[in-house]
Design an enzyme around this catalytic site. Structure first.
Site, PDB file in Angstrom:
ATOM      1  N   ASP A   1      -2.993  18.967   8.356  1.00  0.00           N
ATOM      2  CA  ASP A   1      -1.825  19.780   8.665  1.00  0.00           C
ATOM      3  C   ASP A   1      -0.672  18.798   8.850  1.00  0.00           C
ATOM      4  O   ASP A   1      -0.645  18.044   9.825  1.00  0.00           O
ATOM      5  CB  ASP A   1      -2.066  20.589   9.942  1.00  0.00           C
TER       6      ASP A   1
ATOM      7  N   TYR B   1      14.603  26.278   2.614  1.00  0.00           N
ATOM      8  CA  TYR B   1      13.968  25.621   1.473  1.00  0.00           C
ATOM      9  C   TYR B   1      14.968  24.718   0.755  1.00  0.00           C
ATOM     10  O   TYR B   1      14.697  23.537   0.502  1.00  0.00           O
ATOM     11  CB  TYR B   1      13.402  26.662   0.506  1.00  0.00           C
TER      12      TYR B   1
END
Length: 246
Positions: A65, A151
């Site tokens: 992660d 993004y």
């Protein structure tokens, strides 16, 4: 004459190499003789085989992660020093979620913060091998993406980070470059590529009149990791079929 694209004896790590572009890049290096390690968020590589079109043939898988800083710091101990580090982790939130704080934070943490965390963790190893790091961003770094502010901003930040680390780490014999892909059918882009009308509208704006492939992104990565680009650092190659030209 030595083939500059022969990576036999080289160790490659593709963060986010469990699917999509990252998996294509990983297989591109494996086909050229490299020992390739990939990371993904799921416990085991087998967990991806039904959910995604992934190929783990010849790859060594590590669960990671990238938002877990302790796990990132521990990853260099789980494998030997890489000659090539490729950062292909990515996250996007649709439905205007990125305009909210939670969506913004999640996306920026994966797409930008973790890039620096991984780079920091592997800096000494790359310095020891005289290695290279490649950051996969997006053409969203250079364009407005109306529904995805986090993004776009995070990918722009990643492209900027390539410039800064390219300059800062040249003294350590580390080259840092990047790739900005255009439209490539993956799980992340399926919201567009799996809808014929949306896909047609997107492709109509691409001069080459088609989407790209993970294998084509692998070609750019192989070039950037090889001696063919030995005098390049701090650069992001746009690989988009001409999409940003229109």
């Amino acid at each position: 004459m030595t083939d500059p694209l022969d990576f036999t004896g080289k160790r490659v790590l593709v963060v986010g190499g469990s699917g999509g572009i990252g998996n294509g890049i990983a297989q591109g290096f494996r086909a050229r003789g490299a020992e390739v390690h990939v990371t993904g968020t799921r416990p085991d590589a087998g967990d991806y085989l039904e959910a995604e079109d992934s190929d783990f043939t010849g790859l060594t898988y590590h669960q990671l992660d990238v938002t877990d800083r302790a796990a990132v710091d521990a990853l260099p101990d789980a494998m030997l020093e890489p000659d090539v580090l490729i950062q292909c982790q990515g996250l996007v939130r649709y439905g205007r979620e990125e305009f909210g704080q939670k969506g913004w934070d999640e996306v920026v943490d994966v797409n930008l913060n973790s890039v620096m965390e991984v780079a920091r963790a592997f800096h000494s190893g790359l310095a020891d091998t005289g290695g290279t790091m490649i950051v996969i961003s997006s053409i969203a770094a250079f364009n407005a993406v109306i529904g995805n502010p986090a993004y776009a901003a995070s990918k722009a930040g990643a492209a900027s980070l390539v410039k800064t680390l390219g300059a800062a780490w040249a003294r350590d014999d580390i080259r840092v470059n990047g790739i900005a892909p255009g439209l490539v059918p993956t799980k992340m882009t399926s919201v567009m590529t799996e809808h014929p009308e949306r896909l047609e509208a997107m492709v109509s704006g691409i001069p080459m009149r088609r989407t790209g492939t993970p294998e084509e992104m692998a070609g750019a990565a192989l070039f950037l990791a090889s001696s063919l680009s030995s005098y390049m650092t701090g650069q992001t190659l746009v690989v988009d079929g001409g999409m940003t030209l229109t």
